[in-house]
Design a protein around this motif. Sequence first.
Motif, short mmCIF file in Angstrom:
data_model
loop_
_atom_site.label_atom_id
_atom_site.label_comp_id
_atom_site.label_asym_id
_atom_site.label_seq_id
_atom_site.Cartn_x
_atom_site.Cartn_y
_atom_site.Cartn_z
N PRO B 41 -6.17 0.62 0.31
CA PRO B 41 -5.73 0.43 -1.08
C PRO B 41 -4.34 -0.22 -1.12
O PRO B 41 -3.51 0.07 -0.25
N PRO B 42 -4.09 -1.08 -2.13
CA PRO B 42 -2.80 -1.77 -2.21
C PRO B 42 -1.62 -0.81 -2.14
O PRO B 42 -0.63 -1.10 -1.46
N ALA B 45 -0.62 -0.02 1.43
CA ALA B 45 0.02 -1.14 2.12
C ALA B 45 1.43 -1.35 1.57
O ALA B 45 2.38 -1.59 2.33
N LEU B 46 1.58 -1.23 0.25
CA LEU B 46 2.90 -1.45 -0.35
C LEU B 46 3.86 -0.33 0.04
O LEU B 46 5.08 -0.55 0.11
N ALA B 47 3.34 0.87 0.34
CA ALA B 47 4.20 1.97 0.79
C ALA B 47 4.85 1.59 2.12
O ALA B 47 6.03 1.90 2.36
N LEU B 48 4.10 0.91 2.98
CA LEU B 48 4.66 0.45 4.26
C LEU B 48 5.73 -0.60 4.02
O LEU B 48 6.84 -0.52 4.59
N ALA B 49 5.43 -1.58 3.16
CA ALA B 49 6.40 -2.63 2.85
C ALA B 49 7.69 -2.03 2.28
O ALA B 49 8.81 -2.40 2.65
N ALA B 51 8.80 1.05 2.69
CA ALA B 51 9.51 1.83 3.71
C ALA B 51 10.35 0.92 4.60
O ALA B 51 11.47 1.26 4.99
N ILE B 52 9.81 -0.27 4.91
CA ILE B 52 10.56 -1.23 5.73
C ILE B 52 11.80 -1.70 4.97
O ILE B 52 12.90 -1.75 5.50
N THR B 53 11.60 -2.04 3.69
CA THR B 53 12.71 -2.51 2.86
C THR B 53 13.79 -1.45 2.76
O THR B 53 14.99 -1.74 2.93
#
Lengths: 203, 203
Positions: B41-42, B45-49, B51-53
């Motif tokens: 689910p989007p 994936a956005l949770a990973l992005a 967390a990196i930010t």
Amino acid sequence: MNQPLGAAPPPVSRLIEEFHKLPGIGPKSAQRLTYHLLRIPPEDALALAQAITELKEKTVLCSVCQNVTETDPCGICRDEGRDRTLICVVEEPLDILAVERTRGFHGLYHVLHGVISPMDGVGPDDLKVKELLERTRGGAVREIIMATNPNLEGEATSMYISRLLTPMGIRVTRLARGLPMGSDLEYADDVTLSRALENRQDV
Amino acid sequence: MNQPLGAAPPPVSRLIEEFHKLPGIGPKSAQRLTYHLLRIPPEDALALAQAITELKEKTVLCSVCQNVTETDPCGICRDEGRDRTLICVVEEPLDILAVERTRGFHGLYHVLHGVISPMDGVGPDDLKVKELLERTRGGAVREIIMATNPNLEGEATSMYISRLLTPMGIRVTRLARGLPMGSDLEYADDVTLSRALENRQDV
């Protein structure tokens, strides 16, 4: 102090957790990736974050073939030069790239997004099987080439779909068994894959 | 068609490329991670992005000990209960967590962010050695415990720093060689690491 001693700062432990959710990434790899990102310049780390965001925001599944695409329908489905009576069914989007590289196939594709695997709790309803049946209903499709991986799950999926389509008068073939059993379609070399396309057999 | 046939859409190939830049991620793993992210689910994936930010935006290196922290100075450096005459020098931020878990050390830390390794082109100037010397200049530091990994590079780094500090009248010790050679500090069990702290020896 806003963090317990002996614990990484929350932004660090949160990213370790997120990496750990990915397939094949254990807790140690997740730590290593996180500390690697800490060390590299911010713009390099943000490029990764941005690429993940754009993957989700700029791609959709093609409503016809279920391949990953920026436009719907995808380039292949819109290409009027392709043979619309022939559909090559694959497990994953990457498999399309492998078949395209052979330059030996000019029909359309259908991506199942997996295989039937009772061990992993994956049944036909979890795959894009319904969508495939829908596409064959018009009567325009003459042949379905099953290009699932040459292993147990791939064979079972191929058999399952063949039993649904054969009664509808559609010829169902599969890639010739020049492919070594237990291997992965995306690793096949172009010559082997071309040969397998030419020698496709009735299921 | 806005993409060549036989190629993945740009957002896909861009993310494969970014993953491939990470240590220990080959081209096949990069593809697999990318297609995994396509499937989930989007919001996952956005949770990973995200967390990196946040890793890059919300953390800094502590200006005193060079550890990764959300506040500068970090919690350990600001903790008035800790022994300021004792500094434990480690290679990586993760090593601090390992030492803290022993509950056997109550001094401060210093993170080198690597080890001297001529093979990899890493010299003392690439590490936080200058910052360590700076900290010892006031005369308040009585002892430096070298807790680099018990392998060739760790030993060499420990020797190098010892030669700089001993002439300044600072006692330089290292973790007892209860740790098996060739292993990694962050894998040590708490008992072994506690023993090694107790039996530290003059370099």
